[in-house]
Design a protein around this motif. Structure first.
Motif, PDB file in Angstrom:
ATOM      1  N   GLN A  36       0.834  -1.203   0.000  1.00 22.45           N
ATOM      2  CA  GLN A  36       0.000   0.000   0.000  1.00 22.45           C
ATOM      3  C   GLN A  36       0.872   1.258   0.000  1.00 22.45           C
ATOM      4  O   GLN A  36       0.520   2.264  -0.621  1.00 22.45           O
ATOM      5  CB  GLN A  36      -0.916  -0.006   1.227  1.00 22.45           C
ATOM      6  CG  GLN A  36      -2.042   1.009   1.181  1.00 22.45           C
ATOM      7  CD  GLN A  36      -3.048   0.731   0.073  1.00 22.45           C
ATOM      8  OE1 GLN A  36      -3.119  -0.371  -0.467  1.00 22.45           O
ATOM      9  NE2 GLN A  36      -3.822   1.741  -0.275  1.00 22.45           N
ATOM     10  N   GLU A  74      -4.730  -5.530  -1.599  1.00 21.06           N
ATOM     11  CA  GLU A  74      -5.951  -5.906  -0.879  1.00 21.06           C
ATOM     12  C   GLU A  74      -6.047  -7.414  -0.658  1.00 21.06           C
ATOM     13  O   GLU A  74      -6.667  -7.865   0.296  1.00 21.06           O
ATOM     14  CB  GLU A  74      -7.189  -5.414  -1.637  1.00 21.06           C
ATOM     15  CG  GLU A  74      -7.468  -3.930  -1.471  1.00 21.06           C
ATOM     16  CD  GLU A  74      -7.756  -3.558  -0.035  1.00 21.06           C
ATOM     17  OE1 GLU A  74      -8.445  -4.333   0.661  1.00 21.06           O
ATOM     18  OE2 GLU A  74      -7.274  -2.504   0.400  1.00 21.06           O
ATOM     19  N   GLN A 130     -11.966  -3.722  10.084  1.00 21.39           N
ATOM     20  CA  GLN A 130     -12.305  -4.430   8.853  1.00 21.39           C
ATOM     21  C   GLN A 130     -12.696  -3.461   7.737  1.00 21.39           C
ATOM     22  O   GLN A 130     -12.683  -3.818   6.557  1.00 21.39           O
ATOM     23  CB  GLN A 130     -13.428  -5.426   9.102  1.00 21.39           C
ATOM     24  CG  GLN A 130     -14.755  -4.806   9.502  1.00 21.39           C
ATOM     25  CD  GLN A 130     -15.800  -5.865   9.787  1.00 21.39           C
ATOM     26  OE1 GLN A 130     -15.738  -6.960   9.261  1.00 21.39           O
ATOM     27  NE2 GLN A 130     -16.766  -5.542  10.632  1.00 21.39           N
ATOM     28  N   ARG A 131     -13.022  -2.215   8.111  1.00 19.79           N
ATOM     29  CA  ARG A 131     -13.287  -1.204   7.094  1.00 19.79           C
ATOM     30  C   ARG A 131     -12.020  -0.934   6.291  1.00 19.79           C
ATOM     31  O   ARG A 131     -10.941  -0.805   6.840  1.00 19.79           O
ATOM     32  CB  ARG A 131     -13.782   0.088   7.749  1.00 19.79           C
ATOM     33  CG  ARG A 131     -15.218  -0.025   8.250  1.00 19.79           C
ATOM     34  CD  ARG A 131     -15.686   1.255   8.878  1.00 19.79           C
ATOM     35  NE  ARG A 131     -15.072   1.460  10.193  1.00 19.79           N
ATOM     36  CZ  ARG A 131     -15.340   2.513  10.970  1.00 19.79           C
ATOM     37  NH1 ARG A 131     -16.166   3.451  10.554  1.00 19.79           N
ATOM     38  NH2 ARG A 131     -14.756   2.608  12.154  1.00 19.79           N
ATOM     39  N   ARG A 132     -12.169  -0.839   5.006  1.00 23.19           N
ATOM     40  CA  ARG A 132     -11.026  -0.797   4.084  1.00 23.19           C
ATOM     41  C   ARG A 132     -10.067   0.340   4.415  1.00 23.19           C
ATOM     42  O   ARG A 132      -8.845   0.160   4.359  1.00 23.19           O
ATOM     43  CB  ARG A 132     -11.544  -0.653   2.653  1.00 23.19           C
ATOM     44  CG  ARG A 132     -10.451  -0.717   1.605  1.00 23.19           C
ATOM     45  CD  ARG A 132     -11.054  -0.744   0.220  1.00 23.19           C
ATOM     46  NE  ARG A 132     -10.021  -0.822  -0.809  1.00 23.19           N
ATOM     47  CZ  ARG A 132     -10.271  -0.911  -2.097  1.00 23.19           C
ATOM     48  NH1 ARG A 132     -11.529  -0.948  -2.530  1.00 23.19           N
ATOM     49  NH2 ARG A 132      -9.280  -0.963  -2.962  1.00 23.19           N
ATOM     50  N   GLU A 133     -10.596   1.510   4.759  1.00 27.18           N
ATOM     51  CA  GLU A 133      -9.728   2.668   4.960  1.00 27.18           C
ATOM     52  C   GLU A 133      -8.900   2.589   6.236  1.00 27.18           C
ATOM     53  O   GLU A 133      -7.979   3.365   6.446  1.00 27.18           O
ATOM     54  CB  GLU A 133     -10.562   3.958   4.983  1.00 27.18           C
ATOM     55  CG  GLU A 133     -11.567   4.061   6.115  1.00 27.18           C
ATOM     56  CD  GLU A 133     -12.911   3.440   5.784  1.00 27.18           C
ATOM     57  OE1 GLU A 133     -13.892   3.745   6.482  1.00 27.18           O
ATOM     58  OE2 GLU A 133     -12.970   2.654   4.815  1.00 27.18           O
ATOM     59  N   ARG A 135      -7.577  -0.533   7.392  1.00 25.93           N
ATOM     60  CA  ARG A 135      -6.814  -1.784   7.429  1.00 25.93           C
ATOM     61  C   ARG A 135      -5.321  -1.582   7.611  1.00 25.93           C
ATOM     62  O   ARG A 135      -4.622  -2.478   8.085  1.00 25.93           O
ATOM     63  CB  ARG A 135      -7.075  -2.595   6.160  1.00 25.93           C
ATOM     64  CG  ARG A 135      -8.447  -3.258   6.125  1.00 25.93           C
ATOM     65  CD  ARG A 135      -8.606  -4.107   4.884  1.00 25.93           C
ATOM     66  NE  ARG A 135      -9.863  -4.838   4.901  1.00 25.93           N
ATOM     67  CZ  ARG A 135     -10.251  -5.683   3.946  1.00 25.93           C
ATOM     68  NH1 ARG A 135      -9.460  -5.893   2.902  1.00 25.93           N
ATOM     69  NH2 ARG A 135     -11.397  -6.316   4.032  1.00 25.93           N
TER      70      ARG A 135
END
Length: 323
Positions: A36, A74, A130-133, A135
């Motif tokens: 990332q 991801e 667990q929310r993508r932003e 992680r």
């Protein structure tokens, strides 16, 4: 009542298995973090090239290239999340089996308390992160949890056994479980405030130096501050309720509600720091970064209470089980 050694052994095995899986999850989350970082770096460089007329000289990656890189990152985030949930299930089994082995609630010594606090912290973290932003926070959360589990398993371990007579009370599971939940939420809030302070020095898009490169994948300072604040809103009343229940238990056991025992005193100080943080955070005259330091101090005080007071200072709450 005799201890069921089979269940105790399965509890120990589950604890070790959960620890190993958490370590694998940490490795996967670090891989995601590095990937990332590469995606963010590429986007920043692409914007710089476009702003400088770079596309006429250097080919700028297309949106599909960025999407492919993000999808690759991801995958590791998803694998880490799956491993974390698996570890949490096994971690929970370890706590439950520990209690069943001695036919009591599994809060009888410091080893069991650390296992319980980290379990609560991981359940709440897994639900929130667990929310993508969010992680990218996993390496920062897993590292202290793994460190606590390692220290608990290596230095604090105590064999399953009935609790000492002083803990054989109706109030024992109520008081300790409430404090454990409050402490677990406080761990998340403290880590979020620490990352917020670091992020304030390295704002999104303006990172510089080695620290900036490390922090680049993290959410914005505003989002981290919001997470710390929301977690503290829950930690304050739950931890405070645990302290109050302890006082009620103290009155029935020792004939007084409060005796300024070291653990009582530091617990009260911790609760007051959480109250001060929320007050400062909600007061317009305070900067959020200054308030965050109060929250970090509350977290540090809680850790101090957990280890130093239990292991070094002698008091009425000396039930670490290390002897």
């Amino acid at each position: 009542m005799p201890v069921n050694q089979t269940l105790a052994n399965f509890s120990d095995l589950s604890f070790k298995t959960a620890f190993v899986i958490y370590c694998f999850a940490l490795i996967l989350s670090i891989v995601f973090y590095v990937k990332q970082t590469g995606v963010v770096d590429s986007r920043v460089k692409a914007k710089e090239l476009v702003g400088a007329g770079g596309p006429n000289v250097v080919e700028v990656p297309s949106d599909s290239d960025f999407a492919r890189r993000e999808a690759s990152a991801e995958k590791f985030a998803g694998m880490a999340q799956t491993m974390i949930w698996l570890a949490i299930i096994i971690h929970g089994a370890s706590v439950v089996l520990r209690g069943l082995s001695a036919s009591r609630f599994p809060f009888g010594n410091l080893y069991e308390y650390v296992a319980m606090v980290t379990f609560v912290a991981m359940v709440i973290s897994a639900w929130v992160i667990q929310r993508r932003e969010l992680r990218a926070m996993w390496p920062w959360v897993l590292t202290p949890v793994i460190a606590l589990l390692f220290y608990g398993g290596m230095k604090l371990y105590a064999a399953s056994a009935p609790v000492v007579p002083a803990l054989q009370s109706f109030w024992f599971p109520i008081h300790v479980s409430t404090v454990s939940i409050g402490a677990g939420i406080g761990l998340i809030s403290g880590m979020a405030s620490l990352l917020y302070v670091l992020r304030m020095r390295q704002p999104v898009g303006k990172e510089h130096g080695v620290l900036g490169a490390v922090l680049r994948p993290l959410p914005s300072a505003q989002r981290l501050d919001s997470l710390a604040y929301k977690a503290a809103i829950w930690a304050l009343p739950i931890f405070g309720l645990g302290v109050m229940l302890g006082a009620i238990w103290a009155e029935s056991a020792w004939g007084r509600f409060w005796g300024w025992d070291p653990k009582e005193t530091i617990s009260l100080v911790t609760w007051m720091l959480y109250a001060a943080y929320l007050h400062a955070r909600a007061t317009s005259g305070w900067k959020n970064s200054a308030a965050a330091w109060i929250n970090i101090a509350a977290f540090a005080t809680m850790v101090f209470n957990l280890f130093f007071i239990n292991m070094v200072v002698s008091g009425l709450h000396s039930y670490a089980g290390l002897n």
